[in-house]
Structures are given as C-alpha cells and as structure tokens.
Scaffold this motif. Structure first.
Motif, PDB file in Angstrom:
ATOM      1  N   THR A 137     -13.184   4.081   5.236  1.00 44.30           N
ATOM      2  CA  THR A 137     -12.855   3.725   3.855  1.00 44.30           C
ATOM      3  C   THR A 137     -12.053   2.434   3.733  1.00 44.30           C
ATOM      4  O   THR A 137     -11.759   2.000   2.622  1.00 44.30           O
ATOM      5  CB  THR A 137     -12.068   4.869   3.189  1.00 44.30           C
ATOM      6  OG1 THR A 137     -11.074   5.333   4.113  1.00 44.30           O
ATOM      7  CG2 THR A 137     -12.968   6.009   2.795  1.00 44.30           C
ATOM      8  N   HIS A 138     -11.617   1.850   4.858  1.00 47.20           N
ATOM      9  CA  HIS A 138     -10.877   0.576   4.809  1.00 47.20           C
ATOM     10  C   HIS A 138     -11.303  -0.315   5.965  1.00 47.20           C
ATOM     11  O   HIS A 138     -11.296   0.120   7.115  1.00 47.20           O
ATOM     12  CB  HIS A 138      -9.362   0.813   4.957  1.00 47.20           C
ATOM     13  CG  HIS A 138      -8.753   1.724   3.936  1.00 47.20           C
ATOM     14  ND1 HIS A 138      -8.541   1.348   2.626  1.00 47.20           N
ATOM     15  CD2 HIS A 138      -8.284   2.989   4.033  1.00 47.20           C
ATOM     16  CE1 HIS A 138      -7.961   2.345   1.978  1.00 47.20           C
ATOM     17  NE2 HIS A 138      -7.804   3.365   2.795  1.00 47.20           N
ATOM     18  N   HIS A 146      -9.141   6.436  -2.976  1.00 44.80           N
ATOM     19  CA  HIS A 146     -10.589   6.746  -2.869  1.00 44.80           C
ATOM     20  C   HIS A 146     -11.089   7.679  -3.960  1.00 44.80           C
ATOM     21  O   HIS A 146     -12.238   7.601  -4.361  1.00 44.80           O
ATOM     22  CB  HIS A 146     -10.897   7.357  -1.499  1.00 44.80           C
ATOM     23  CG  HIS A 146     -10.307   6.562  -0.398  1.00 44.80           C
ATOM     24  ND1 HIS A 146     -10.722   5.285  -0.133  1.00 44.80           N
ATOM     25  CD2 HIS A 146      -9.295   6.822   0.458  1.00 44.80           C
ATOM     26  CE1 HIS A 146      -9.995   4.792   0.855  1.00 44.80           C
ATOM     27  NE2 HIS A 146      -9.119   5.703   1.224  1.00 44.80           N
ATOM     28  N   PHE A 158       0.855  -1.181   0.000  1.00 48.48           N
ATOM     29  CA  PHE A 158       0.000   0.000   0.000  1.00 48.48           C
ATOM     30  C   PHE A 158       0.895   1.235   0.000  1.00 48.48           C
ATOM     31  O   PHE A 158       1.895   1.283   0.726  1.00 48.48           O
ATOM     32  CB  PHE A 158      -0.902  -0.020   1.239  1.00 48.48           C
ATOM     33  CG  PHE A 158      -1.903   1.090   1.250  1.00 48.48           C
ATOM     34  CD1 PHE A 158      -2.923   1.115   0.317  1.00 48.48           C
ATOM     35  CD2 PHE A 158      -1.820   2.110   2.174  1.00 48.48           C
ATOM     36  CE1 PHE A 158      -3.850   2.145   0.311  1.00 48.48           C
ATOM     37  CE2 PHE A 158      -2.738   3.140   2.177  1.00 48.48           C
ATOM     38  CZ  PHE A 158      -3.754   3.164   1.239  1.00 48.48           C
TER      39      PHE A 158
HETATM   40 FE   LIG Z   1      -7.285   5.351   2.244  1.00 49.57          FE
END
Ligand SMILES: [Fe+2]
Ligand SMILES: Cc1cc2nc3c(=O)[nH]c(=O)nc-3n(C[C@H](O)[C@H](O)[C@H](O)COP(=O)(O)O)c2cc1C
Ligand SMILES: [Fe+2]
Length: 392
Positions: free
Chosen positions: A220-221, A81, A20
């Motif tokens: 969001t995760h 996002h 990531f």
């Molecule tokens: Fe994020």
C-alpha cells in the motif's frame, strides 16, 4: 497505469503531508497505493486517504471507464487506506466489501453499516472469473484486522502495509522501471517506526506467506516489487528478528557540550578499535524517526544524557520509551551520563531499558560537571569493548 494484463495501479501520491500519523516526517512524500484486478469481475484492492478521492476516482475511470466494480477488498482499515470506503460505496452502490470479521467491526465503527458484504476467513478464495483471489490473515502487522490478498495464477501479493515504505512514487511504480536506491532506507524507517513493535507477528506472517509463489508484491506504500522481492523479504526477516548489522549508534543528549564530549571520546575509541559504521545522533535535534531506524539497523547501541531537574534529560526519556515500546532486542548496550550536584541520568537510563534485556557491556560511565579527565579512560574502555563485541 497498467502494471500487467488485468492489473492497474490506481494509487495516489501525497506530497504535502508533513508527518505521517502526525508522528513520522515525510521529506519525500508518501504514496497510498490501490490496485484494480480486471477479470470477468473487477476487484479494487484497498482505497486511499479520503483527501485524494477525486484523483483516485479519476484514475479508476482512466483504467476501466464507467464499468462497475464488483468487489472492494479491504486488507487494512487504517484510514490512509480505508478513508475512501464511503465515497467508493456512493459511486459504486452495488460494490461488495470484502473483509474478515475484524475488518467489518471496524467498517461499522468508522463508516457505519450498510451495503453488500462478503466476510472471508483465513484461506478463503474469491473467484473473479478465470482468476481467483485468496485471503491470508496476518493479524497485528500492524493492526488486528490486517490481511493480505493473493492471486495464485499470476503470483501477485497485495500485501497491505507489509513491505511498504515512505516516499512518493516519481512517475514509475515497478522496481524494474525506477531507481529504487532511496526507497531502501525509507523501508527501514517505515518498518521500524510503524511496524517495529510487532516483530514476532511479522515472523509469523513471513512463515505463513513462505509457501506462496510470489512474483509481484503490491503493497500500500511505495514501489511494486518484482525482481527485488528476495531483498525485500530478507530485509523484513532481519528487521523483525531484531538482527542488527555490525555498526554502532551513539545517541546522546547535551545542553552545554559536556555529555557530548563523552560521546566523542567513546566514538573515537570505538573507531580506533576498528568499528567503521558509527552513527551519532543528538536526541534533541535528529527526529526520532531516523534514530529509531538507525537503531533497528545496527547491533551496537550506546546512550548518554545529562541529568535534568532530578531526572533524565527529557528528549532521551522520550526516545527510550519509543525504543522500549518497540521491544527492540539483541543489542550490545552501553550508557553514560553527566550531572552537577546529584546524578540521576544513568540510573534512569538503566532502569528504563531493563525490560529490553540488552547485553550491557559495562557499568555506566558517569561524569561530574566537566571533569572529562577522570572518566576519559572509562569512556574509551566502553568504546573499545563495544568494538570487540561487535567484531567478535
Ligand atoms: Fe498504510
Ligand atoms: C535546567 C537544568 C537542570 C539541571 N538539573 C540537574 C539536576 O537535577 N541534578 C544534577 O546533578 N545536575 C543537573 N543539571 C546539571 C547538568 O546535568 C550537568 O551540568 C550536565 O553535565 C550537563 O551536561 P551537558 O553539558 O551535556 O548539557 C541541570 C542543568 C540544567 C541546565
Ligand atoms: Fe497501517
């Protein structure tokens, strides 16, 4: 997937990305969460990484068919996002983008201008019919444009990256429907790796959100949190205050095992003096993502490394810069090192960590060549002193 009446989960899983941000390992993948609030008018909250747009669109259509979407709420502009904004605009040309002044500067910079826009300020409300959304700016958690969106009638907080964690979603989304055990470690790792530098801003955000009656956290995760909300918030609170638990992290670098012998000696003494949680990490072998997470979690920190070409052993120099840049505070600290002809390691460890204002328990222990006998007592004293201070 319907989370409750009027609320659909339309996020996707990424199970192939190795790192990531090209930095942080994803052994269990990651989810990019997106939500649809369906009322008289429909709001989409955040999008997903552009590589997953086909799946994203499929999920949106499963939820609402070919109904138009009125608003795209942009809580955060990092491309994991915001990446699908342009494609969403292509499929939903009448959609209105909702963001704050900083959001739209980034929308312009990344995706060009155009389309309908609604610029909101802190505290503004947007009506979707009989439900409304309110916007709360939480700058630098972890980007400047970051905001959260709240639905007061049902207590849903769309929190962006805040309260998020690594790990794809394996079928279920809500904390009540899944075994959350693996996500807690991944939340610490996500927080410490990505958000960790911004403890004071997270504290401000927590204070700002405290009056909201939050019943559901849609980040969001990772999972959607409902029954575990108090645990999630208290974890964020502790981490952003840099408050570690009682354990000790001993992180070392070692090419031929000499510095490692010192580390073993320190660990034994700390254990004999009663420390139960001792995590040992080799700065060359364990990915720093995990070491940083462990250091955020524990109050004791002992760092050791050899001298290498007149400098600190490079993997340790990297790790220290990662710690310093995260502004980690309130650590009980000790250090050690080794050399053969002219030692530099401990001096550089001390210099590099000066800014952190850690509570330095003892003068550094430095070993010449393999002469453990001459430093054994000092190593043991460091381990013992750490134990006493951790447990006092
Ligand atoms: Fe994020
Ligand atoms: C490539 C290399 C560079 C080194 N550079 C230095 C140095 O500049 N100054 C020094 O005193 N020792 C230097 N050393 C010696 C090591 O710091 C010393 O042997 C140390 O105890 C090694 O610890 P370890 O067994 O944990 O790897 C160097 C060793 C290697 C292999
Ligand atoms: Fe982000």
């Amino acid at each position: 997937m319907q989370l409750k009446e009027n609320l659909h989960y339309v996020g996707v899983n990424d199970r192939t990305k190795e790192l990531f941000e090209s930095l942080w390992p994803l052994p269990q993948g990651i989810s990019y969460n997106s939500y649809l609030m369906v009322n008289e008018r429909i709001a989409l909250v955040d999008t997903v990484d552009v590589n997953f747009f086909e799946e994203f669109l499929y999920r949106i259509r499963q939820a609402i068919g070919y109904r138009p979407i009125d608003y795209l709420i942009i809580n955060h502009m990092e491309p994991d996002h915001s990446g699908s904004i342009n494609l969403i605009r292509k499929y939903y040309p009448d959609i209105t983008l909702v963001g704050n002044v900083q959001t739209f500067r980034m929308v312009d910079g990344y995706y060009g201008t155009g389309g309908n826009r609604l610029q909101v300020s802190d505290g503004d409300t947007l009506s979707l019919g009989d439900k409304a959304l309110t916007f709360h700016l939480i700058p630098m958690v972890h980007w400047p444009e970051t905001m959260v969106t709240f639905s007061p009638t049902d207590g849903i907080l769309f929190s962006g990256d805040a309260f998020g964690c690594f790990g794809a979603l394996n079928g279920g989304v809500m904390d009540t429907a899944i075994d959350t055990v693996s996500y807690w470690d991944e939340m610490v790792r996500y927080y410490s790796n990505i958000v960790g530098k911004y403890g004071p801003q997270v504290q401000k955000a927590l204070q700002k959100l405290a009056p909201l009656e939050i019943k559901m956290i849609c980040s969001t995760h990772g999972p959607v949190w409902t029954t575990d909300i108090p645990r999630v918030i208290s974890l964020y609170d502790r981490l952003s205050r840099y408050e570690g638990d009682e354990g000790l992290v001993i992180c070392y670098g070692s090419m031929y095992g000499n510095t490692l012998r010192m580390a073993e000696c320190i660990a034994e003494a700390a254990s004999e003096a009663g420390v139960r949680t001792i995590r040992m990490h080799d700065a060359s072998r364990t990915h720093h993502s995990y070491i940083i997470a462990d250091i955020f979690r524990h109050r004791g920190l002992i760092i050791g490394a050899p001298t290498y070409n007149g400098e600190l052993f490079p993997p340790m120099e990297t790790l220290l810069s990662e710690l310093v840049s995260r502004n980690i505070r309130h650590r009980l600290f000790g250090c050690f090192g080794s050399y053969t002809w002219a030692g530099q390691a401990v001096k550089q460890i001390v210099d590099l960590t000066q800014l952190c204002q850690w509570d330095n328990l003892m003068s550094p222990v430095e070993m010449k060549q393999g002469d453990l006998v001459s430093v054994e007592e000092a190593c043991r004293a460091l381990g013992r002193e750490m134990a006493h201070r951790l447990m006092e």
